[in-house]
Write an enzyme that holds these catalytic residues in place. Structure first.
Site, PDB file in Angstrom:
ATOM      1  N   HIS A 125      12.868  -2.593   1.738  1.00 36.54           N
ATOM      2  CA  HIS A 125      12.252  -1.322   2.144  1.00 36.54           C
ATOM      3  C   HIS A 125      13.091  -0.186   1.600  1.00 36.54           C
ATOM      4  O   HIS A 125      14.336  -0.245   1.668  1.00 36.54           O
ATOM      5  CB  HIS A 125      12.180  -1.207   3.670  1.00 36.54           C
ATOM      6  CG  HIS A 125      11.350  -2.284   4.280  1.00 36.54           C
ATOM      7  ND1 HIS A 125       9.974  -2.278   4.229  1.00 36.54           N
ATOM      8  CD2 HIS A 125      11.709  -3.441   4.897  1.00 36.54           C
ATOM      9  CE1 HIS A 125       9.526  -3.384   4.798  1.00 36.54           C
ATOM     10  NE2 HIS A 125      10.554  -4.106   5.211  1.00 36.54           N
ATOM     11  N   ALA A 135       3.312  -0.956   4.809  1.00 34.62           N
ATOM     12  CA  ALA A 135       2.766  -0.988   6.174  1.00 34.62           C
ATOM     13  C   ALA A 135       2.385  -2.401   6.627  1.00 34.62           C
ATOM     14  O   ALA A 135       2.460  -2.709   7.822  1.00 34.62           O
ATOM     15  CB  ALA A 135       1.555  -0.067   6.261  1.00 34.62           C
ATOM     16  N   TYR A 192      11.136   8.632   1.229  1.00 35.59           N
ATOM     17  CA  TYR A 192      11.101   7.568   0.224  1.00 35.59           C
ATOM     18  C   TYR A 192      11.792   7.924  -1.093  1.00 35.59           C
ATOM     19  O   TYR A 192      11.872   7.099  -1.993  1.00 35.59           O
ATOM     20  CB  TYR A 192       9.646   7.142  -0.034  1.00 35.59           C
ATOM     21  CG  TYR A 192       8.981   6.628   1.219  1.00 35.59           C
ATOM     22  CD1 TYR A 192       9.447   5.478   1.838  1.00 35.59           C
ATOM     23  CD2 TYR A 192       7.909   7.304   1.793  1.00 35.59           C
ATOM     24  CE1 TYR A 192       8.867   5.009   3.009  1.00 35.59           C
ATOM     25  CE2 TYR A 192       7.319   6.839   2.961  1.00 35.59           C
ATOM     26  CZ  TYR A 192       7.799   5.697   3.568  1.00 35.59           C
ATOM     27  OH  TYR A 192       7.225   5.236   4.718  1.00 35.59           O
ATOM     28  N   GLU A 240      12.957  -9.381   1.347  1.00 31.34           N
ATOM     29  CA  GLU A 240      12.162  -8.288   1.915  1.00 31.34           C
ATOM     30  C   GLU A 240      12.921  -6.999   1.660  1.00 31.34           C
ATOM     31  O   GLU A 240      14.104  -6.890   1.994  1.00 31.34           O
ATOM     32  CB  GLU A 240      11.992  -8.514   3.429  1.00 31.34           C
ATOM     33  CG  GLU A 240      11.279  -7.366   4.124  1.00 31.34           C
ATOM     34  CD  GLU A 240      11.186  -7.550   5.641  1.00 31.34           C
ATOM     35  OE1 GLU A 240      11.547  -8.644   6.159  1.00 31.34           O
ATOM     36  OE2 GLU A 240      10.767  -6.581   6.306  1.00 31.34           O
ATOM     37  N   ARG A 252      13.634   4.782  12.155  1.00 30.00           N
ATOM     38  CA  ARG A 252      12.383   5.550  12.127  1.00 30.00           C
ATOM     39  C   ARG A 252      11.575   5.249  13.391  1.00 30.00           C
ATOM     40  O   ARG A 252      12.141   4.919  14.419  1.00 30.00           O
ATOM     41  CB  ARG A 252      11.638   5.226  10.833  1.00 30.00           C
ATOM     42  CG  ARG A 252      12.455   5.629   9.587  1.00 30.00           C
ATOM     43  CD  ARG A 252      11.695   5.427   8.309  1.00 30.00           C
ATOM     44  NE  ARG A 252      10.457   6.192   8.301  1.00 30.00           N
ATOM     45  CZ  ARG A 252       9.438   5.973   7.456  1.00 30.00           C
ATOM     46  NH1 ARG A 252       9.535   5.013   6.550  1.00 30.00           N
ATOM     47  NH2 ARG A 252       8.343   6.705   7.515  1.00 30.00           N
ATOM     48  N   PRO A 290       0.785  -1.226   0.000  1.00 30.87           N
ATOM     49  CA  PRO A 290       0.000   0.000   0.000  1.00 30.87           C
ATOM     50  C   PRO A 290       0.824   1.287   0.000  1.00 30.87           C
ATOM     51  O   PRO A 290       1.850   1.378   0.662  1.00 30.87           O
ATOM     52  CB  PRO A 290      -0.827  -0.092   1.290  1.00 30.87           C
ATOM     53  CG  PRO A 290      -0.097  -1.057   2.149  1.00 30.87           C
ATOM     54  CD  PRO A 290       0.550  -2.036   1.208  1.00 30.87           C
ATOM     55  N   ASN A 291       0.334   2.233  -0.766  1.00 29.41           N
ATOM     56  CA  ASN A 291       0.876   3.600  -0.891  1.00 29.41           C
ATOM     57  C   ASN A 291       2.122   3.681  -1.773  1.00 29.41           C
ATOM     58  O   ASN A 291       2.585   4.777  -2.073  1.00 29.41           O
ATOM     59  CB  ASN A 291       1.174   4.217   0.490  1.00 29.41           C
ATOM     60  CG  ASN A 291      -0.077   4.378   1.315  1.00 29.41           C
ATOM     61  OD1 ASN A 291      -1.015   5.057   0.893  1.00 29.41           O
ATOM     62  ND2 ASN A 291      -0.139   3.739   2.477  1.00 29.41           N
ATOM     63  N   ARG A 337       4.953  10.890  -2.576  1.00 29.71           N
ATOM     64  CA  ARG A 337       4.706  10.526  -1.184  1.00 29.71           C
ATOM     65  C   ARG A 337       5.953  10.763  -0.323  1.00 29.71           C
ATOM     66  O   ARG A 337       6.968  10.099  -0.516  1.00 29.71           O
ATOM     67  CB  ARG A 337       4.358   9.041  -1.162  1.00 29.71           C
ATOM     68  CG  ARG A 337       4.214   8.483   0.204  1.00 29.71           C
ATOM     69  CD  ARG A 337       4.236   6.966   0.181  1.00 29.71           C
ATOM     70  NE  ARG A 337       4.000   6.494   1.516  1.00 29.71           N
ATOM     71  CZ  ARG A 337       4.301   5.290   1.948  1.00 29.71           C
ATOM     72  NH1 ARG A 337       4.818   4.411   1.118  1.00 29.71           N
ATOM     73  NH2 ARG A 337       4.068   4.957   3.195  1.00 29.71           N
ATOM     74  N   ASN A 340       8.139  -5.565  -1.115  1.00 27.50           N
ATOM     75  CA  ASN A 340       8.032  -4.432  -0.200  1.00 27.50           C
ATOM     76  C   ASN A 340       6.579  -4.421   0.247  1.00 27.50           C
ATOM     77  O   ASN A 340       5.690  -3.930  -0.463  1.00 27.50           O
ATOM     78  CB  ASN A 340       8.401  -3.108  -0.884  1.00 27.50           C
ATOM     79  CG  ASN A 340       8.427  -1.965   0.126  1.00 27.50           C
ATOM     80  OD1 ASN A 340       7.906  -2.102   1.236  1.00 27.50           O
ATOM     81  ND2 ASN A 340       9.021  -0.845  -0.248  1.00 27.50           N
TER      82      ASN A 340
HETATM   83  C1  DQA Z   1       8.365   1.044   3.657  1.00 25.20           C
HETATM   84  C2  DQA Z   1       8.497   1.276   5.157  1.00 25.20           C
HETATM   85  C3  DQA Z   1       7.172   1.030   5.849  1.00 25.20           C
HETATM   86  O1  DQA Z   1       7.309   1.261   7.247  1.00 25.20           O
HETATM   87  C4  DQA Z   1       6.107   1.954   5.319  1.00 25.20           C
HETATM   88  O2  DQA Z   1       4.857   1.658   5.899  1.00 25.20           O
HETATM   89  C5  DQA Z   1       6.020   1.957   3.836  1.00 25.20           C
HETATM   90  C6  DQA Z   1       7.236   1.848   3.043  1.00 25.20           C
HETATM   91  C7  DQA Z   1       9.667   1.421   2.902  1.00 25.20           C
HETATM   92  O3  DQA Z   1       9.778   1.039   1.741  1.00 25.20           O
HETATM   93  O4  DQA Z   1      10.531   2.118   3.456  1.00 25.20           O
HETATM   94  O5  DQA Z   1       4.950   2.147   3.267  1.00 25.20           O
HETATM   95  O6  DQA Z   1       8.138  -0.350   3.432  1.00 25.20           O
END
Ligand code: DQA
Length: 143
Positions: free
Chosen positions: A99, A76, A22, A97, A106, A9-10, A17, A73
């Protein structure tokens, strides 16, 4: 090898964003980087993004059934989804995994992942290059 690069998501809003966290690369840039890297490495990579948990679980089932490696990725969902974890536990090829941000520097809740202990490896804090590094590592595994 045909890798599934799955984004939660997002992440479709990359670039717009919170760029301080990011980066400025857009989701289209991310797709382009993965496709170019995969082509250079002589492997396949299919990049997808969803804001819907059930759709992500379905894609993970597909990867499990087809024994495809996954770069994930989970955004959340990483921090709370037992459903995504349980789907990842069914994978039979490597799971990376990834990120964009370094989740360990963070908020405290981002430091816990439901995926890391079942992932083959974890990359965090390298922005979109983390995806390219993941693909490179996966390509190494088959040679
Ligand atoms: C994320 C880190 C997560 O905590 C966050 O909710 C994201 C992006 C990252 O790519 O840094 O949406 O996975």
């Amino acid at each position: 090898m045909n890798v599934l690069v799955l984004n939660g998501p997002n992440l479709g809003r990359l670039g717009k964003r919170e760029p301080d966290k990011y980066g400025r690369a857009t989701y289209a840039d991310l797709v382009d980087l993965c496709e170019r890297t995969a082509a250079e490495l002589g492997i396949g990579a299919e990049v997808r993004q969803t804001d819907h948990e059930g759709e992500m679980v379905g894609w993970l089932h597909e990867a499990a059934d087809e024994q495809r490696p996954v770069v994930l990725n989970a955004a959340a969902w990483t921090h709370y989804s037992v459903a995504v974890r349980d789907a990842c536990a069914q994978l039979r090829a490597p799971l990376v995994e990834v990120h964009l941000s370094n989740v360990h520097r963070r908020e405290e809740f981002r430091g816990h992942s439901y995926l890391s202990d079942i992932a083959t490896g974890v990359l965090a804090g390298f922005g979109v290059f983390g995806y390219a590094m993941s693909l490179r590592w996966l390509a190494e595994q088959q040679s």
